[in-house]
Each structure stands twice: as structure tokens, then as C-alpha cells.
Design a protein around this motif. Structure first.
Motif, PDB file in Angstrom:
ATOM      1  N   ILE A  21       0.826  -1.086  -0.100  1.00 28.48           N
ATOM      2  CA  ILE A  21       0.005   0.030  -0.121  1.00 28.48           C
ATOM      3  C   ILE A  21       0.865   1.182   0.235  1.00 28.48           C
ATOM      4  O   ILE A  21       0.647   2.266  -0.608  1.00 28.48           O
ATOM      5  N   ARG A  22       2.075   1.268   0.772  1.00 29.39           N
ATOM      6  CA  ARG A  22       2.849   2.306   0.774  1.00 29.39           C
ATOM      7  C   ARG A  22       3.771   2.597  -0.579  1.00 29.39           C
ATOM      8  O   ARG A  22       3.765   3.873  -0.761  1.00 29.39           O
ATOM      9  N   ALA A  23       3.887   1.543  -1.029  1.00 32.16           N
ATOM     10  CA  ALA A  23       4.464   1.662  -2.398  1.00 32.16           C
ATOM     11  C   ALA A  23       3.506   1.994  -3.539  1.00 32.16           C
ATOM     12  O   ALA A  23       4.097   1.890  -4.750  1.00 32.16           O
ATOM     13  N   ASP A  24       2.205   2.262  -3.260  1.00 36.07           N
ATOM     14  CA  ASP A  24       1.397   2.562  -4.186  1.00 36.07           C
ATOM     15  C   ASP A  24       0.972   1.264  -5.277  1.00 36.07           C
ATOM     16  O   ASP A  24       0.619   1.501  -6.251  1.00 36.07           O
ATOM     17  N   LYS A  25       1.191   0.008  -4.873  1.00 37.11           N
ATOM     18  CA  LYS A  25       1.118  -1.086  -5.384  1.00 37.11           C
ATOM     19  C   LYS A  25      -0.468  -1.551  -5.350  1.00 37.11           C
ATOM     20  O   LYS A  25      -0.982  -2.268  -6.041  1.00 37.11           O
ATOM     21  N   LEU A  26      -1.045  -0.914  -4.293  1.00 34.83           N
ATOM     22  CA  LEU A  26      -2.678  -1.217  -4.195  1.00 34.83           C
ATOM     23  C   LEU A  26      -3.421  -0.009  -4.121  1.00 34.83           C
ATOM     24  O   LEU A  26      -3.904   0.230  -2.854  1.00 34.83           O
ATOM     25  N   VAL A 182      -5.015  -9.302  -3.980  1.00 31.15           N
ATOM     26  CA  VAL A 182      -5.861  -8.301  -3.594  1.00 31.15           C
ATOM     27  C   VAL A 182      -5.893  -7.211  -4.581  1.00 31.15           C
ATOM     28  O   VAL A 182      -6.912  -6.651  -4.811  1.00 31.15           O
ATOM     29  N   ARG A 183      -4.742  -6.947  -5.098  1.00 30.05           N
ATOM     30  CA  ARG A 183      -4.946  -5.865  -6.410  1.00 30.05           C
ATOM     31  C   ARG A 183      -5.914  -6.327  -7.473  1.00 30.05           C
ATOM     32  O   ARG A 183      -6.930  -5.558  -7.975  1.00 30.05           O
ATOM     33  N   LEU A 184      -5.665  -7.817  -7.836  1.00 29.37           N
ATOM     34  CA  LEU A 184      -6.737  -8.214  -8.832  1.00 29.37           C
ATOM     35  C   LEU A 184      -8.115  -8.214  -8.417  1.00 29.37           C
ATOM     36  O   LEU A 184      -9.021  -7.938  -9.089  1.00 29.37           O
ATOM     37  N   VAL A 185      -8.322  -8.501  -7.096  1.00 30.76           N
ATOM     38  CA  VAL A 185      -9.811  -8.438  -6.535  1.00 30.76           C
ATOM     39  C   VAL A 185     -10.012  -7.031  -6.478  1.00 30.76           C
ATOM     40  O   VAL A 185     -11.595  -6.821  -7.165  1.00 30.76           O
ATOM     41  N   GLN A 186      -9.303  -6.127  -6.117  1.00 26.35           N
ATOM     42  CA  GLN A 186      -9.848  -4.615  -6.117  1.00 26.35           C
ATOM     43  C   GLN A 186     -10.134  -4.159  -7.554  1.00 26.35           C
ATOM     44  O   GLN A 186     -11.034  -3.416  -7.894  1.00 26.35           O
ATOM     45  N   GLU A 187      -9.555  -4.677  -8.606  1.00 28.87           N
ATOM     46  CA  GLU A 187      -9.706  -4.121 -10.097  1.00 28.87           C
ATOM     47  C   GLU A 187     -10.922  -5.000 -10.610  1.00 28.87           C
ATOM     48  O   GLU A 187     -11.180  -4.697 -11.921  1.00 28.87           O
ATOM     49  N   GLY A 188     -11.303  -5.792  -9.897  1.00 30.92           N
ATOM     50  CA  GLY A 188     -12.645  -6.807 -10.332  1.00 30.92           C
ATOM     51  C   GLY A 188     -12.400  -7.877 -11.298  1.00 30.92           C
ATOM     52  O   GLY A 188     -13.079  -8.303 -12.319  1.00 30.92           O
ATOM     53  N   LYS A 189     -11.080  -8.213 -11.358  1.00 32.66           N
ATOM     54  CA  LYS A 189     -10.362  -9.173 -12.222  1.00 32.66           C
ATOM     55  C   LYS A 189     -10.413 -10.865 -11.853  1.00 32.66           C
ATOM     56  O   LYS A 189     -10.335 -11.365 -12.588  1.00 32.66           O
ATOM     57  N   VAL A 190     -11.157 -10.763 -10.744  1.00 34.53           N
ATOM     58  CA  VAL A 190     -11.349 -12.094  -9.974  1.00 34.53           C
ATOM     59  C   VAL A 190     -12.830 -12.566 -10.115  1.00 34.53           C
ATOM     60  O   VAL A 190     -13.588 -11.750  -9.372  1.00 34.53           O
TER      61      VAL A 190
END
Length: 200
Positions: A21-26, A182-190
């Protein structure tokens, strides 16, 4: 997307999530709550350092799983949590949370499921003598590590591996894979369709 992380131990995967999150990956992901069933566990200190609210409880102080999960559910609702991420949480999720968060609970497990479910999956793999093990992120259902699989990473077992050396390599993969899912989930890709998971 507001998430709650459930953990019981040291919290290395919690820290990996916060680092992503801090690295802006999420982008768009917020850890709204840490839920811990072992008051005083190291993960609580990690959460406090990150200024993440902590809900800590002792299961034995409640009548049963239904009772403590109802209390947890109240805390999740207060924080408007949308997804639950199990990262080293050593308890089976019961009907209360499964019904409230159907299709929105994922778990991280240190084996290539369906092999070596339950506790001490790393020790089980070493004792069995397999040549590869790995990491699995899966949706949670009523069984023990039986939910539909979202993603897996293979970790070879090397000659002379000990529990410590293998654990270190598995954790390296965990710390990468969980934030990615988690990123894929957030992007609606799962997408969950029956037992099959589609990942775009």
C-alpha cells in the motif's frame, strides 16, 4: 476497497500488505481493521505502528464460535469492511462470517492445495518428502483449506532444506502473491463461478 486482515501470529504478511500500500501497488485499497485471536501477538504491534485499528479477542471468553463471530461482524460493519483477508489466521471461519461475506473472504495457505491442508503445512511437506510445495491463495468456504483456488506459486524443496530455510522461501512468495491477488480483486479481475475462479 476496505479490507480487514485476520492474523494470529507475527504478521509478516500483514506487513507485506502495508508495504504494498505504501509503495502505491494497491491503489484504492485500505486496511480498515486488524482482527487477532491472540491478544499480544506480534502482529498487533505491527498494526499499531501502522496506525491500523486492532480488534483483539480471546475465543475462550465467548460461549462459542457463533458468539465471537457476531462480535467480529459488528466490528467489521463499524469499519465498513468489504473484504476479509486471512493472513495466518489459525481458526476456521464459521457460518456467521461466511454468510455475511459470501465470496468475499480469501485465505493464504503455505502449500499447493489441495495438498497439505490445515496446520503445519510446511512440516507436512517436508515429512512427506515431496519435491515441490508452494503457496495458495483461495476463497474461503466451510471446509479447512478447501475453497476455490485463485492463484498459486511453486516453491521447490531443496536438498538439505530445513523447516526454517523452506519457511523463508515460502514467505518470500507469500509476501508477493497475497498483495497481487488483492490488487486483482480490487480491480474486479477475479470472478468466482462455482468452484472455478477466472482471473483476467
Amino acid at each position: 476497497m476496505k479490507i480487514a486482515v485476520f492474523a494470529s501470529g507475527s504478521g509478516s504478511n500483514f506487513s507485506a500488505m502495508m508495504g504494498a500500500i505504501r509503495a502505491d501497488k494497491l491503489p484504492g485499497v485500505e486496511v480498515a481493521l486488524l482482527v487477532c485471536d491472540r491478544p499480544g501477538a506480534l502482529v498487533e504491534g505491527r498494526a499499531e505502528q501502522e496506525s491500523i485499528p486492532v480488534f483483539s479477542f480471546q475465543p475462550k471468553q465467548h460461549a462459542d464460535k457463533l458468539a465471537y463471530e457476531q462480535v467480529i461482524l459488528q466490528e467489521l460493519k463499524k469499519k465498513q469492511v468489504e473484504w476479509i483477508i486471512l493472513a495466518g489466521y489459525m481458526r476456521l471461519i464459521g457460518d456467521t462470517l461466511l454468510e455475511a461475506y459470501q465470496g468475499r473472504i480469501i485465505n493464504l495457505h503455505p502449500s499447493l492445495l489441495p495438498a497439505f491442508t490445515g496446520k503445519d503445512a510446511i512440516g507436512q511437506a517436508l515429512e512427506y518428502g515431496v519435491k515441490v510445495t508452494g503457496v495458495t491463495v483461495h476463497f474461503v468456504d466451510a471446509g479447512m483449506d478447501t475453497g476455490p483456488i485463485i492463484a498459486q506459486r511453486v516453491v521447490p524443496i531443496l536438498e538439505g532444506d530445513t523447516r526454517e530455510t523452506l519457511t523463508k522461501r515460502i514467505q518470500e512468495q507469500e509476501h508477493q502473491l497475497l498483495p497481487e491477488v488483492v490488487r486483482l480483486v480490487q480491480e474486479g479481475k477475479v470472478k468466482l463461478i462455482g468452484r472455478k475462479v477466472g482471473v483476467q
